[in-house]
Design a protein around this motif. Structure first.
Motif, PDB file in Angstrom:
ATOM      1  N   GLU A 139     -91.401  17.783 -48.065  1.00 28.61           N
ATOM      2  CA  GLU A 139     -91.076  16.280 -48.387  1.00 28.61           C
ATOM      3  C   GLU A 139     -89.557  16.041 -48.344  1.00 28.61           C
ATOM      4  OE1 GLU A 139     -92.555  12.729 -49.312  1.00 28.61           O
ATOM      5  OE2 GLU A 139     -93.704  14.489 -49.101  1.00 28.61           O
ATOM      6  N   ALA A 140     -88.542  16.882 -48.633  1.00 28.37           N
ATOM      7  CA  ALA A 140     -87.160  16.312 -48.682  1.00 28.37           C
ATOM      8  C   ALA A 140     -86.574  16.319 -47.340  1.00 28.37           C
ATOM      9  CB  ALA A 140     -86.465  17.531 -49.512  1.00 28.37           C
ATOM     10  N   ILE A 141     -86.898  17.227 -46.586  1.00 26.76           N
ATOM     11  CA  ILE A 141     -86.470  16.939 -45.008  1.00 26.76           C
ATOM     12  C   ILE A 141     -86.982  15.645 -44.543  1.00 26.76           C
ATOM     13  CG2 ILE A 141     -86.643  17.836 -42.998  1.00 26.76           C
ATOM     14  CD1 ILE A 141     -86.193  20.734 -44.057  1.00 26.76           C
ATOM     15  N   ARG A 142     -88.286  15.581 -44.606  1.00 31.33           N
ATOM     16  CA  ARG A 142     -89.004  14.284 -44.065  1.00 31.33           C
ATOM     17  C   ARG A 142     -88.624  13.122 -44.716  1.00 31.33           C
ATOM     18  NH1 ARG A 142     -94.681  14.642 -45.273  1.00 31.33           N
ATOM     19  NH2 ARG A 142     -94.650  12.672 -46.583  1.00 31.33           N
ATOM     20  N   HIS A 143     -88.300  13.068 -45.943  1.00 26.67           N
ATOM     21  CA  HIS A 143     -87.722  11.829 -46.587  1.00 26.67           C
ATOM     22  C   HIS A 143     -86.231  11.512 -46.151  1.00 26.67           C
ATOM     23  CE1 HIS A 143     -87.503   8.734 -49.426  1.00 26.67           C
ATOM     24  NE2 HIS A 143     -86.683   8.951 -50.124  1.00 26.67           N
ATOM     25  N   ALA A 150     -83.185   4.967 -41.283  1.00 28.42           N
ATOM     26  CA  ALA A 150     -83.188   3.753 -41.736  1.00 28.42           C
ATOM     27  C   ALA A 150     -81.781   3.372 -42.161  1.00 28.42           C
ATOM     28  CB  ALA A 150     -83.972   3.619 -43.188  1.00 28.42           C
ATOM     29  N   HIS A 151     -80.835   4.030 -42.486  1.00 25.21           N
ATOM     30  CA  HIS A 151     -79.429   3.816 -42.676  1.00 25.21           C
ATOM     31  C   HIS A 151     -78.816   3.476 -41.653  1.00 25.21           C
ATOM     32  CE1 HIS A 151     -75.537   4.545 -44.292  1.00 25.21           C
ATOM     33  NE2 HIS A 151     -75.133   5.346 -42.934  1.00 25.21           N
ATOM     34  N   GLN A 152     -78.940   4.241 -40.225  1.00 21.95           N
ATOM     35  CA  GLN A 152     -78.565   3.889 -38.973  1.00 21.95           C
ATOM     36  C   GLN A 152     -78.897   2.748 -38.673  1.00 21.95           C
ATOM     37  OE1 GLN A 152     -75.953   5.990 -39.113  1.00 21.95           O
ATOM     38  NE2 GLN A 152     -76.098   6.266 -36.916  1.00 21.95           N
ATOM     39  N   HIS A 153     -80.226   2.402 -38.607  1.00 25.48           N
ATOM     40  CA  HIS A 153     -80.821   0.829 -38.271  1.00 25.48           C
ATOM     41  C   HIS A 153     -79.949  -0.224 -39.007  1.00 25.48           C
ATOM     42  CE1 HIS A 153     -83.574  -1.874 -36.805  1.00 25.48           C
ATOM     43  NE2 HIS A 153     -83.918  -2.379 -38.118  1.00 25.48           N
ATOM     44  N   ARG A 154     -79.881   0.080 -40.395  1.00 28.57           N
ATOM     45  CA  ARG A 154     -79.170  -1.033 -41.233  1.00 28.57           C
ATOM     46  C   ARG A 154     -77.692  -1.216 -40.735  1.00 28.57           C
ATOM     47  NH1 ARG A 154     -82.406   0.921 -46.224  1.00 28.57           N
ATOM     48  NH2 ARG A 154     -84.211  -0.673 -46.264  1.00 28.57           N
ATOM     49  N   ALA A 155     -77.184   0.038 -40.407  1.00 26.27           N
ATOM     50  CA  ALA A 155     -75.644   0.126 -40.150  1.00 26.27           C
ATOM     51  C   ALA A 155     -75.224  -0.152 -38.602  1.00 26.27           C
ATOM     52  CB  ALA A 155     -75.154   1.506 -40.512  1.00 26.27           C
ATOM     53  N   ARG A 156     -76.292  -0.472 -37.781  1.00 21.66           N
ATOM     54  CA  ARG A 156     -76.074  -0.685 -36.313  1.00 21.66           C
ATOM     55  C   ARG A 156     -74.960  -1.543 -36.073  1.00 21.66           C
ATOM     56  NH1 ARG A 156     -80.696  -3.044 -37.725  1.00 21.66           N
ATOM     57  NH2 ARG A 156     -81.180  -5.286 -36.841  1.00 21.66           N
ATOM     58  N   ALA A 168     -74.181  10.954 -48.552  1.00 24.74           N
ATOM     59  CA  ALA A 168     -74.521  11.936 -49.487  1.00 24.74           C
ATOM     60  C   ALA A 168     -75.780  12.221 -50.055  1.00 24.74           C
ATOM     61  CB  ALA A 168     -73.432  11.613 -50.829  1.00 24.74           C
ATOM     62  N   ALA A 169     -76.385  11.071 -50.279  1.00 22.87           N
ATOM     63  CA  ALA A 169     -77.713  11.035 -50.976  1.00 22.87           C
ATOM     64  C   ALA A 169     -78.706  11.897 -49.980  1.00 22.87           C
ATOM     65  CB  ALA A 169     -78.406   9.549 -50.976  1.00 22.87           C
ATOM     66  N   ILE A 170     -78.504  11.638 -48.589  1.00 18.67           N
ATOM     67  CA  ILE A 170     -79.314  12.627 -47.710  1.00 18.67           C
ATOM     68  C   ILE A 170     -78.823  14.015 -47.403  1.00 18.67           C
ATOM     69  CG2 ILE A 170     -79.984  12.671 -45.286  1.00 18.67           C
ATOM     70  CD1 ILE A 170     -79.474   9.629 -45.140  1.00 18.67           C
ATOM     71  N   ALA A 171     -77.639  13.971 -47.690  1.00 18.29           N
ATOM     72  CA  ALA A 171     -77.154  15.722 -47.821  1.00 18.29           C
ATOM     73  C   ALA A 171     -77.719  16.059 -49.047  1.00 18.29           C
ATOM     74  CB  ALA A 171     -75.485  15.523 -47.639  1.00 18.29           C
ATOM     75  N   ALA A 172     -78.010  15.581 -50.141  1.00 25.46           N
ATOM     76  CA  ALA A 172     -78.340  16.026 -51.369  1.00 25.46           C
ATOM     77  C   ALA A 172     -80.043  16.532 -51.064  1.00 25.46           C
ATOM     78  CB  ALA A 172     -78.297  15.125 -52.333  1.00 25.46           C
ATOM     79  N   LEU A 173     -80.539  15.871 -50.321  1.00 27.54           N
ATOM     80  CA  LEU A 173     -81.985  16.209 -49.959  1.00 27.54           C
ATOM     81  C   LEU A 173     -82.136  17.158 -49.061  1.00 27.54           C
ATOM     82  CD1 LEU A 173     -83.575  12.565 -49.299  1.00 27.54           C
ATOM     83  CD2 LEU A 173     -84.241  14.085 -51.172  1.00 27.54           C
ATOM     84  N   TRP A 174     -81.258  17.441 -48.132  1.00 23.64           N
ATOM     85  CA  TRP A 174     -81.324  18.598 -47.109  1.00 23.64           C
ATOM     86  C   TRP A 174     -80.665  19.592 -47.696  1.00 23.64           C
ATOM     87  CZ3 TRP A 174     -79.924  15.308 -42.269  1.00 23.64           C
ATOM     88  CH2 TRP A 174     -80.885  14.575 -42.090  1.00 23.64           C
ATOM     89  N   ARG A 175     -79.554  19.607 -48.735  1.00 25.61           N
ATOM     90  CA  ARG A 175     -78.800  21.023 -48.877  1.00 25.61           C
ATOM     91  C   ARG A 175     -79.680  22.070 -49.262  1.00 25.61           C
ATOM     92  NH1 ARG A 175     -75.268  18.156 -51.925  1.00 25.61           N
ATOM     93  NH2 ARG A 175     -74.163  17.972 -49.992  1.00 25.61           N
ATOM     94  N   PRO A 176     -80.716  22.016 -50.238  1.00 23.64           N
ATOM     95  CA  PRO A 176     -81.493  23.223 -50.274  1.00 23.64           C
ATOM     96  C   PRO A 176     -82.097  23.976 -49.123  1.00 23.64           C
ATOM     97  CG  PRO A 176     -82.310  21.363 -51.800  1.00 23.64           C
ATOM     98  CD  PRO A 176     -81.350  20.946 -50.564  1.00 23.64           C
ATOM     99  N   TRP A 177     -82.303  23.051 -47.998  1.00 24.85           N
ATOM    100  CA  TRP A 177     -82.669  23.672 -46.745  1.00 24.85           C
ATOM    101  C   TRP A 177     -81.510  24.340 -45.844  1.00 24.85           C
ATOM    102  CZ3 TRP A 177     -87.728  24.661 -46.356  1.00 24.85           C
ATOM    103  CH2 TRP A 177     -88.479  24.023 -47.430  1.00 24.85           C
ATOM    104  N   ARG A 178     -80.377  24.157 -46.229  1.00 29.41           N
ATOM    105  CA  ARG A 178     -79.252  24.521 -45.380  1.00 29.41           C
ATOM    106  C   ARG A 178     -79.083  25.956 -45.334  1.00 29.41           C
ATOM    107  NH1 ARG A 178     -73.409  21.493 -45.592  1.00 29.41           N
ATOM    108  NH2 ARG A 178     -72.977  21.842 -43.549  1.00 29.41           N
TER     109      ARG A 178
END
Length: 183
Positions: A139-143, A150-156, A168-178
């Motif tokens: 779930e964390a990786i998928r989210h 979405a961030h890239q789409h909005r920041a295009r 940072a919010a995305i890095a926090a989701l992925w950090r346990p999988w690093r």
């Protein structure tokens, strides 16, 4: 070492649907751009975590050596072929007794030659990835992938917003999988 993707991961329509729901998009005119953003987010996820999220077919060129060599993508699910590669780029399948391969407990693929060969390089064909499909991703990786796309789409249109990846919010989701290694 040179890795090439020979069978990219199949992105299910569920991934696109999740991204469109996150962005509040209902029309299909942006689907190609959104799929491209999802693929980029998966690549960035792999770069950050050191783990290939979705099962992908890979080929990697390695030196023809008798020492164990690690494949670059993880976790390796299967090593399917090993062939000698000559200077012209022609491949010659090796006999099963000419090499050994292993997948360790961390999902790292290892390859070595048992007998010397005339060519200086070998090509290893393998499959790597944490999940078979989109629904199987943690779930964390998928989210995180959805939020990054979405961030890239909005920041295009705003270069300042797209500079620091992942946010940072995305890095926090992925950090346990690093996956990290101490040198």
């Amino acid at each position: 070492m040179m890795r090439a993707i020979v069978a990219p991961p199949a992105l299910a329509s569920a991934a696109l649907s999740e991204l469109k729901a996150w962005l509040g998009i209902s029309r299909s005119t942006d689907d190609a751009e959104l799929l491209s953003l999802l693929r980029t987010a998966l690549d960035l996820c792999e770069g950050f975590t050191g783990t290939m999220p979705l099962q992908t077919g890979c080929e990697e060129v390695l030196a023809a050596r008798g020492a164990w060599q690690a494949l670059s993508a993880q976790p390796v699910r299967a090593i399917t072929a090993l062939a000698a590669l000559d200077t012209a780029g022609a491949r010659t399948a090796l006999a099963a007794g000419d090499y050994e391969f292993d997948i360790d407990a961390d999902g790292r693929g290892l390859v070595r030659l048992v007998r010397p060969i005339a060519q200086g390089r070998v090509v290893v064909t393998y499959a790597a990835g944490l999940a078979d499909d989109w629904a199987g991703l943690p779930e964390a990786i998928r989210h995180g992938v959805i939020r990054l796309a979405a961030h890239q789409h909005r920041a295009r249109d705003d270069e300042k917003k797209s500079e620091a990846l992942p946010p940072a919010a995305i890095a926090a989701l992925w950090r346990p999988w690093r996956r990290m290694r101490l040198a």
